[in-house]
Enzyme design. Structure first.
Site, short mmCIF file in Angstrom:
data_model
loop_
_atom_site.label_atom_id
_atom_site.label_comp_id
_atom_site.label_asym_id
_atom_site.label_seq_id
_atom_site.Cartn_x
_atom_site.Cartn_y
_atom_site.Cartn_z
N TYR A 471 0.86 -1.20 0.00
CA TYR A 471 0.00 0.00 0.00
C TYR A 471 0.89 1.24 0.00
O TYR A 471 1.70 1.42 0.91
CB TYR A 471 -0.91 -0.04 1.23
CG TYR A 471 -1.84 1.14 1.41
CD1 TYR A 471 -2.35 1.84 0.33
CD2 TYR A 471 -2.22 1.54 2.69
CE1 TYR A 471 -3.22 2.90 0.51
CE2 TYR A 471 -3.09 2.60 2.89
CZ TYR A 471 -3.58 3.28 1.80
OH TYR A 471 -4.44 4.34 1.98
N ILE A 472 0.73 2.08 -1.01
CA ILE A 472 1.61 3.25 -1.17
C ILE A 472 1.56 4.19 0.03
O ILE A 472 2.56 4.83 0.37
CB ILE A 472 1.25 4.01 -2.48
CG1 ILE A 472 2.24 5.15 -2.75
CG2 ILE A 472 -0.18 4.54 -2.44
CD1 ILE A 472 3.62 4.72 -3.08
N ASN A 473 0.44 4.26 0.73
CA ASN A 473 0.36 5.13 1.91
C ASN A 473 1.06 4.52 3.13
O ASN A 473 1.22 5.19 4.14
CB ASN A 473 -1.09 5.46 2.25
CG ASN A 473 -1.64 6.56 1.35
OD1 ASN A 473 -0.93 7.10 0.50
ND2 ASN A 473 -2.92 6.89 1.52
N TYR A 474 1.44 3.26 3.03
CA TYR A 474 2.35 2.64 4.00
C TYR A 474 3.68 2.41 3.27
O TYR A 474 4.17 1.30 3.17
CB TYR A 474 1.77 1.32 4.52
CG TYR A 474 1.23 1.40 5.93
CD1 TYR A 474 1.71 0.57 6.92
CD2 TYR A 474 0.24 2.30 6.27
CE1 TYR A 474 1.21 0.62 8.22
CE2 TYR A 474 -0.26 2.37 7.56
CZ TYR A 474 0.23 1.54 8.53
OH TYR A 474 -0.26 1.61 9.81
N ARG A 475 4.23 3.50 2.79
CA ARG A 475 5.40 3.42 1.91
C ARG A 475 6.51 2.58 2.54
O ARG A 475 6.80 2.69 3.74
CB ARG A 475 5.94 4.82 1.61
CG ARG A 475 7.01 4.80 0.51
CD ARG A 475 7.65 6.15 0.35
NE ARG A 475 6.71 7.20 -0.02
CZ ARG A 475 6.28 7.41 -1.26
NH1 ARG A 475 6.69 6.62 -2.24
NH2 ARG A 475 5.44 8.40 -1.52
#
Length: 537
Positions: A471-475
């Site tokens: 998940y990009i928001n949990y880079r």
């Protein structure tokens, strides 16, 4: 990006970093005056929002929006300049002059980037901090709102509830200090995802500054670029300054609960049963367990939001999850916006202090995180391996697993509708998270990173595969990065890009090639443009 000055890096990487930094010093000295002169020619007001390293307020402005103390240590690279614009023209000036003078731009809305990419860089850079772009305008009759990228998720939740008398909401996360800009551009989701999907599913317009310094809206940017910024990571394509969103209906009363169960209270069997029902229960019901160690046992804290009253909730729970033994006394009825405060872990008293949503001054601490997606349940016996990793840590090493259910609306939308692709087939997201005290020390960092990596590695055979999605928001830079020096091919970037975006990665490359072919807007995990000479077809 790992914290500079905390751990000894590989010697070759260390030498490369020194060369980059020395080059940056020389470039900064050479371009300092020309950059400032360029800004003054482009904007009459930018001097009022410009902070150089010699400015007395520089340090406080830099640290103000860094939420993760790992990236707030003296050894971390610092921007040559910080700009905190009030006007679009000031952002346009910063883009044009940065491009002209060879400076990278890092854009910060809330400062929560898990790898610190909104605040640090190994090459000469400036920060555009959107803290002053925080206006929220709600149209209750039209059920829409315009929200600027520097507003926080908490402020957005508060303003919508205030204007709609608690009858409208937006499907964002619960952490009140997260900035809207990063949250929306990465997809964004919260406790309403089963009812309404992701935040980016409800974006209907946006205003942004592109690589040429032009101000664009949905019509002028075109549908391809508008598609890309809704879940593809906005930092690859420009600077998004505001978003128009469609609001969603919520009942006047919702019900929440937070019920802990220890190993001695059958936590393992309850977690196992949850895996089989979490994505299948009624879409009004969201149940999210938190798993952590407490002294000599493990605790599974079952938290929930139900869009309705307690009596209906109890009937649904009796039908789908009677093993939890939920009672009316476990439940609390409240408004939806109050449930946001509750689910974020703030202490609930007789009345809920909604001011926690409006502010920006939240406690800061070092934290790390990773994410996985699961398409089938973990075998019940496999939980013991998770417990063993927790138990082998000392009492100062604290971690948390968050099980985030799918199903409902989030799973009904096509993978290609927006860049956020994690839809049908996923039963839940597993978030690995750790935070610790105020000091970002080498020892604390190493202990917590080792614990999360052990958990992450242990889960390899149980999570989504080919690719192991993220998940990009949990880079997570551990899954791959662009090259620090030279060109990054599409094939090289696909190593991490397909984990975030699946096959949407290639459409994102296409959009990037159209709108930013010289790759001005870039970072360690930005979408690369296709290069006809260097990339193979």
């Amino acid at each position: 990006m790992k914290p500079h000055g905390l751990l000894c890096p590989n010697i070759l990487s260390f030498i490369s970093s020194l060369l980059l930094l020395s080059h940056g010093v020389a470039l900064a000295a050479e371009n300092h005056e020309t950059f400032l002169k360029c800004l003054s020619l482009q904007s009459d007001t930018i001097s009022e929002v410009l902070y150089t390293q010699n400015n007395a307020s520089y340090s406080s402005v830099l640290k103000a929006s860094i939420q993760n103390l790992i990236f707030s240590t003296p050894a971390n690279p610092k921007p040559l300049f910080i700009i905190t614009p009030f006007h679009v023209s000031e952002i346009q000036a910063a883009v044009k002059c940065s491009k002209k003078n060879g400076l990278q731009i890092r854009v910060r809305s809330g400062g929560h980037d898990h790898e610190g990419l909104s605040s640090i860089s190994d090459v000469p850079f400036i920060i555009i901090d959107l803290i002053n772009f925080s206006e929220i305008s709600v149209d209750v009759e039209d059920k829409t709102a315009w929200v600027e990228s520097g507003a926080t998720v908490g402020q957005l939740n508060y303003r919508i509830a205030e204007k709609s008398q608690n009858l409208l909401a937006f499907p964002v996360g619960t952490c009140p200090s997260v900035g809207v800009g990063g949250h929306f551009s990465g997809g964004g989701y919260g406790a309403l995802l089963r009812k309404y999907g992701a935040a980016a599913d409800h974006i209907v317009d946006a205003h942004m500054i592109d690589v040429k310094g032009r101000f664009l809206n949905r019509e002028s940017m075109g549908e391809d670029l508008f598609w890309a910024i809704r879940g593809g990571g906005g930092a690859s394509f420009g600077i998004i300054v505001s978003w128009k969103i469609n609001l969603v209906a919520v009942p006047s009363t919702v019900t929440v609960f937070a019920v802990p169960r220890t190993l001695e209270q059958n936590a393992t069997k309850l977690l196992n049963k949850w895996q089989y029902i979490a994505d299948r229960v009624h879409e009004d019901l969201f149940i999210s367990p938190f798993l952590f160690r407490e002294n000599s046992t493990m605790v599974s804290l079952f938290t929930s939001l139900f869009l309705g009253g307690v009596d209906r909730l109890l009937r649904l729970m009796q039908e789908s999850f009677p093993e939890l033994g939920l009672t009316k006394e476990d439940c609390k009825e409240m408004t939806f916006v109050e449930s946001i405060v509750y689910l974020d872990g703030f202490e609930i008293r007789e009345s809920i202090d909604m001011d926690v949503l409006r502010g920006r001054n939240f406690p800061k601490r070092p934290f790390i995180g990773k994410a996985d997606y699961l398409t089938e349940p973990i075998p019940e016996e496999a939980f013991q391996g998770i417990y063993d990793i927790f138990f082998e840590q000392d009492q100062k090493t604290n971690g948390l697993l968050v099980f985030f259910p799918y199903g409902g609306k989030i799973s009904e939308i096509s993978e290609s509708e927006i860049p956020y692709p994690h839809r049908a087939g996923n039963i839940y997201t597993l978030l690995y998270y750790a935070e610790w005290g105020q000091e970002a020390t080498d020892d604390a960092y190493r202990r917590h990173v080792n614990m999360l990596k052990k958990l992450f590695n242990y889960m390899t055979s149980y999570v989504a595969k080919n690719p192991r999605t993220a998940y990009i928001n949990y880079r997570d830079l551990d899954i791959g990065t662009n090259n620090k020096l030279g060109h990054t091919s599409v094939q090289e970037a696909s190593v991490w890009g397909k984990k975030y975006f699946k096959n949407n990665f290639y459409r994102l490359v296409h959009v990037k090639t159209m709108v930013d072919p010289e790759n001005f807007f870039r970072n360690e995990q930005s979408i690369p443009p296709f290069n006809l000479v260097k990339d193979e077809l």
